[in-house]
Design an enzyme around this catalytic site. Structure first.
Site, PDB file in Angstrom:
ATOM      1  N   LYS A  93     -11.965 -10.738  40.764  1.00  0.00           N
ATOM      2  CA  LYS A  93     -13.346 -10.573  40.306  1.00  0.00           C
ATOM      3  C   LYS A  93     -14.247 -10.313  41.514  1.00  0.00           C
ATOM      4  O   LYS A  93     -14.089 -10.936  42.565  1.00  0.00           O
ATOM      5  CB  LYS A  93     -13.804 -11.837  39.571  1.00  0.00           C
ATOM      6  CG  LYS A  93     -15.146 -11.684  38.840  1.00  0.00           C
ATOM      7  CD  LYS A  93     -15.498 -12.983  38.092  1.00  0.00           C
ATOM      8  CE  LYS A  93     -16.818 -12.840  37.326  1.00  0.00           C
ATOM      9  NZ  LYS A  93     -17.211 -14.113  36.668  1.00  0.00           N
ATOM     10  N   SER A 168     -19.056 -13.375  32.028  1.00  0.00           N
ATOM     11  CA  SER A 168     -19.278 -12.314  32.984  1.00  0.00           C
ATOM     12  C   SER A 168     -18.000 -11.654  33.484  1.00  0.00           C
ATOM     13  O   SER A 168     -18.021 -10.518  33.961  1.00  0.00           O
ATOM     14  CB  SER A 168     -20.044 -12.872  34.186  1.00  0.00           C
ATOM     15  OG  SER A 168     -19.243 -13.813  34.882  1.00  0.00           O
ATOM     16  N   SER A 192     -17.418 -17.859  31.706  1.00  0.00           N
ATOM     17  CA  SER A 192     -17.143 -16.498  32.184  1.00  0.00           C
ATOM     18  C   SER A 192     -15.670 -16.166  32.369  1.00  0.00           C
ATOM     19  O   SER A 192     -15.314 -15.008  32.562  1.00  0.00           O
ATOM     20  CB  SER A 192     -17.876 -16.235  33.492  1.00  0.00           C
ATOM     21  OG  SER A 192     -19.256 -16.099  33.250  1.00  0.00           O
TER      22      SER A 192
END
Lengths: 527, 504
Positions: A93, A168, A192
């Site tokens: 990420k 997210s 997330s």
């Protein structure tokens, strides 16, 4: 061949690497090909480090050939659990700092910024021989539940490209669900990791707060953020957790515990498939009205499997969870408003000079105006307000009290049950754009995942099936007391095995095959 | 800068009661910074002693320096404070490039040490108890250099350079309670207080405590309130100003005196005091307006979520308490007795703020009397002339070496003063200055005798007088010899040799 390699779970791929049936380079190439084929549609990646990944793969292959993989990499040092994953590719990420790749946290304000250091978790991955493929898309600074707030455009759900992949960490979940990477790292501040896992049919774990180092994770809300694994199976998540977990002297909030092997827990769960003696609490406040019908249906079926496997399932009540979202949306913006103050153009990142120059304040202001997206600005303003003199007690102060109440609710119910269970998200993946103009509706999507962050307890989401009404994945969430992450892996692996036994195949094998056949056709045509 | 009206000091005190408060920042001399493993050292190439933490890079996290916590506890104990069983760091948020994160990690509502007091001695020997509200830990900010303006300050500068070497240096901020009752002694009390804090931190060994280098910084708060008739309730507190940039003990005293006179003149003229920071100018002896400072300054403090509370064990606190040096007043009494100074001599030392220097000089080997003589004599004289603190000119070690050179006969007092000057000018250690300037006493009798014979030969009349028993005539020859030797001879030895040669 290469198509098959991307379909393997991380542990299965690792096994083939270990026996040298396939090379790491082949595995990396297969995934790079897959990325090239599907990522134009999915947009899971912000940056693909193809050359670096191939070079690393060659190095790992050479070392494996010469019997030179270290104990840490072969897992010998950790009872065979920690790095079985040597040579396996992984997606990271973009919130995590990587010394050889840009790290933007999905924001324009950090466009092109390459950190001078690796996040601790990234350094651990590299030491264990995993191969970073690239950086995945995310809502800007991890603020969002759909990746639509990425400054670089949204990621699309591999099950339906018109839908959101969650957020997210939609990029990490989509990469895994679209077979672009067998594993990914995410970060979970209010869901997330878990919510994207739920809506893409993958597995995601938010470890106990302090279980995994935050050093090098670009902070959203320091007291809530936790880095964790995203994968296609519970065992794969556990293997990755074994690699990234543990104390880090650079993170004062990281725990000094000696952690058990999570992979061992997962293997035990998959092998025994018995839940006798386990008490499971269904959280009354995390179900019912507002939950999509198919979500509730698949959830109940999964719970029935738990009961059938010998678990005692009871309903428990955690009344303060009702206030979790309100408290969360004060604490998070408050911390974020301070954490994001450093993005001022002085030392790094974007710099925008206002017309005609100006003072340092003018430059900071122009930079932040241009560099931050609307959701980030919204939360900075909220947080600044919540911390302001005269409002602090009413907002930030009250929110902290609610947080304490939520922690007490957890403590109280965990005195009676071993784990809590709820749907991972109230709905399946919604349509891109559907909630973009309604921040409150977007925030409500995190209803189920937020309490775990506020209390620092671990949570896992794994797929339980497709909602009949839309054919989209539904996830189940388990939460355990702090430090009991192993319990989640064991239980998760049991349920996963039971579901697969019933279904006959992994859920993700039902996902649409995104690889456009034309690509192969055109390659053939070019020959 | 227009010269503001000042009220004569005596009159100001007659009309108004000065009310004081001090914030003293002490830079700790730990090996590494407060929250990172960068060396705690500044000066040198800008932005070299920095890590991602000091630069506030995304993803970086602070880690508390354990040694700094121990030092802060020791200092808290030495200030008679209670040590909090649990204290917390907080973020003080403000946008300014001297801290890369745009917040300072400090302590706010839960300081590590609170509620204490310090006894300080006024010039007339009276003791005054200064109440301490708290002492808390925080990180220092980076250093800004404003380039292109006339004043070197931010106003009018074209651009500013930032050096983060100082960012993250550990600080303890000591905050007094409101200090009443200083009356006309307010300036002296201010100086005595800062001097006492300096003595304490030096005795603890936790700071280099050099005011001129900013190791010890004092922000002086002062307000005036009109006196009321006996029996009347006291007037409410006046508006305060906070004077910064007070970089020497001498400035502390002068700045307080100046602010009293300035504020009194404004109040007497019917004006109001603006709550603001004032910038002390050593050269003009004035303060100028800084930024307005209201109680409503909103730093949006909140608990630092990246750090755990500081929870020192009772055992650690007791170990540190046992290791404390004696209290300043007790220490002064002991030193006075040990050194055998007269009341006057000792008071002179205390009032000059040179106690620490003399202690350190004696530790380096000199006798207390010689140390006193040098510090309160020649060094203080030069300091006065230059308007700086004596302690900023030369180190105790060098003074001790200088004294040793005099005592061994290598230097005369006069030569030693020249060596001192060289040391102050940065020419090196006393030994290096002696070598560099070629200043040692000529102790080679052969060289002296040659010069004496030459002088006697040049002045046959003097030789005759000496031989006639008029010994005082030797003075002329001695003078000539000393001149020939450029002063680098021991006059007494020259006199002996002259008499010897004359009668030969």
């Amino acid at each position: 061949m290469s198509h098959d390699l991307t379909r393997l779970t991380a542990s299965a791929l690792a096994e083939k690497l270990r026996t040298r049936e396939v090379s790491s380079l082949e595995a990396v190439d297969a995934h790079l090909d897959r990325i090239a084929a599907v990522d134009p549609d999915v947009h899971a990646f912000l940056h693909v480090a193809a050359d670096q990944a191939r070079a690393t793969a060659r190095a790992i292959d050479a070392r494996r050939a010469s019997g030179d993989l270290s104990a840490d990499e072969t897992g010998a040092a950790r009872g065979g659990s920690a790095s079985e994953l040597a040579g396996v590719p992984i997606a990271i990420k973009d919130v995590l700092c990587t010394i050889d790749m840009p790290s933007t946290a999905g924001s324009k304000i950090l466009e092109g910024w390459v950190p001078p250091y690796d996040a601790t978790v990234v350094a651990k991955l590299r030491r264990a021989g995993l191969i970073p493929l690239g950086k995945t898309n995310m809502d800007e600074f991890a603020m969002g539940s759909s990746t639509e707030h990425s400054a670089y455009g949204p990621t699309h759900n591999p099950w339906d490209l018109d839908r959101i992949p969650g957020g997210s960490g939609g990029g990490s979940a989509a990469a895994v669900a679209a077979f672009e990477a067998p594993l990914a790292l995410g970060s979970d501040t209010g869901g997330s990791i878990r919510q994207p896992a739920a809506v893409t049919g993958s597995v995601g774990v938010k470890p106990t707060y302090g279980g995994v180092s935050r050093y090098g994770a670009i902070a959203l809300a320091s007291s809530l953020d936790q880095v964790g694994p995203v994968s296609r199976t519970v065992l794969d998540a556990a293997l990755l957790h074994d690699v990234i977990g543990g104390h880090d002297a650079r993170d004062s909030t990281s725990l000094r515990d000696e952690w058990p092997s999570f992979a061992a827990a997962a293997r035990e769960g998959a092998a025994t498939r018995s839940l006798k003696g386990l008490k499971v609490g269904i959280v009354k406040e995390l179900q019912g009205d507002g939950f999509q019908k198919g979500v509730t249906q698949r959830f109940e079926e999964a719970v029935a499997l738990l009961t059938a496997a010998g678990a005692e399932v009871i309903e428990v009540s955690t009344p303060s969870f009702e206030y979790a979202i309100s408290a969360y949306y004060l604490i998070l913006p408050a911390e974020a408003s301070s954490n994001l103050a450093k993005f001022d153009s002085v030392r790094f990142g974007l710099r925008v000079n206002p017309p005609g120059g100006g003072t340092v304040e003018d430059v900071m202001s122009a930079t932040r105006e241009a560099g931050f997206g609307p959701e980030v600005k919204r939360r900075i303003i909220l947080g600044t307000y919540a911390l302001s003199a005269g409002y602090y007690d009413a907002y930030y102060g009250s929110a902290q009290k609610v947080r304490t109440l939520i922690q007490r609710d957890f403590a109280r119910v965990f005195a009676d049950v071993d784990v809590l269970v709820s749907p991972s998200a109230p709905t399946t993946a919604f349509k891109l754009g559907e909630k973009l103009d309604d921040p409150l509706a977007m925030y409500l999507n995190d209803l189920t995942t937020i309490p775990a962050n506020l209390a620092g307890v671990p949570g896992i989401s794994l797929p339980v099936g497709l909602a009949p009404e839309d054919g989209l994945p539904v996830g189940i969430q388990f939460m355990a007391p702090a430090r009991e992450d192993a319990r989640l892996y064991k239980l998760g692996a049991t349920l996963e095995a039971l579901l697969e036994e019933k279904r006959g195949h992994p859920l993700l094998s039902e996902a649409p095959d995104l690889a456009p056949q034309e690509m192969f056709a055109s390659e053939e045509g070019a020959v | 800068m227009a010269k503001p009206a000042l009220m004569p000091y005596e009159k100001a005190i007659e009309l108004y009661e000065p009310v004081l408060g001090f914030e003293v920042h002490v830079e700790l001399n730990t090996k590494t910074k407060m929250f990172s493993d960068a060396p705690n050292f500044f000066g040198g190439e800008p932005n070299t002693n920095v890590t991602p933490v000091d630069l506030g890079l995304p993803g970086s996290l602070p880690v508390v320096n354990e040694q700094a916590v121990k030092y802060a506890i020791s200092l808290g104990l030495a200030l008679g404070c209670s040590i909090a069983p649990s204290s917390r760091f907080a973020r003080k948020n403000y946008f300014y490039p001297d801290l890369a994160k745009n917040y300072q990690i400090s302590q706010f509502d839960e300081p590590i040490a609170f509620t204490g007091s310090v006894e300080v001695e006024l010039p007339d020997g009276r003791l005054f108890t200064v109440p301490i509200e708290r002492a808390h830990m925080e990180e220092d900010a980076g250093k800004l250099t404003h380039v292109g303006g006339a004043t070197g300050r931010i106003q009018g500068a074209e651009y500013s350079l930032v050096d983060y070497n100082r960012a993250g240096v550990p600080l303890v901020e000591i905050v007094t309670d409101i200090i009443y009752g200083a009356e006309g002694d307010a300036p002296e009390l201010a100086k005595a207080y800062v001097s006492t804090i300096r003595d304490i931190v030096v005795a603890l060994g936790i700071s280099d405590a050099k005011m001129e280098r900013g190791n010890l910084r004092c922000d002086a708060n002062i307000s005036l309130r009109p006196r009321t008739a006996p029996g009347e309730p006291p007037a409410k507190l006046g508006t305060r100003t906070e004077t910064k940039n007070v970089n020497s003990l001498r400035s502390v005293e002068r700045a307080i005196r100046y602010e009293i006179q300035r504020q009194a003149a404004i109040l007497e003229g019917g004006g109001t005091i603006i709550q603001e920071t004032r910038h002390w100018h050593e050269d003009t002896g004035q303060t100028s307006a800084g930024r307005p400072k209201s109680d409503a300054d909103d730093y949006r403090y909140f608990p630092e979520p990246d750090l755990l509370p500081v929870v020192p064990s009772l055992e650690l606190i007791e170990v540190l308490r046992a290791g404390l040096p004696e209290a300043p007043v007790a220490r002064r009494r002991r030193l006075k007795a040990d050194w055998g100074f007269t009341d006057l001599e000792f008071q002179d030392v205390v009032n000059s703020g040179l106690l620490t220097e003399i202690v350190e000089t004696t530790k380096a080997g000199a006798s207390a009397q010689s140390a006193r003589k040098w510090w309160t004599g020649e060094i203080a004289r030069i300091a006065n002339q230059r308007g700086v603190d004596a302690s900023s000119l030369v180190s105790p070690l060098h003074v001790s070496e200088l004294i040793a050179l005099v005592e061994s006969g290598t230097l005369t007092d006069r030569l030693a003063r020249q060596v001192l000057e060289g040391v102050i000018e940065g020419e090196g250690t006393p030994d290096e200055v002696v070598a560099g300037r070629g200043l040692a006493v000529v102790s080679d009798d052969g060289a002296l005798i040659a010069a004496i014979d030459e002088a006697l030969a040049a002045q046959p009349d003097v030789l005759a007088k000496i031989r006639d028993g008029k010994v005082q005539a030797a003075g002329a020859v001695i003078g000539a010899v000393m001149k020939a030797m450029k002063g680098q001879a021991d006059a007494a030895r020259v006199r002996e040799l002259v008499l010897e040669r004359a009668s030969a």
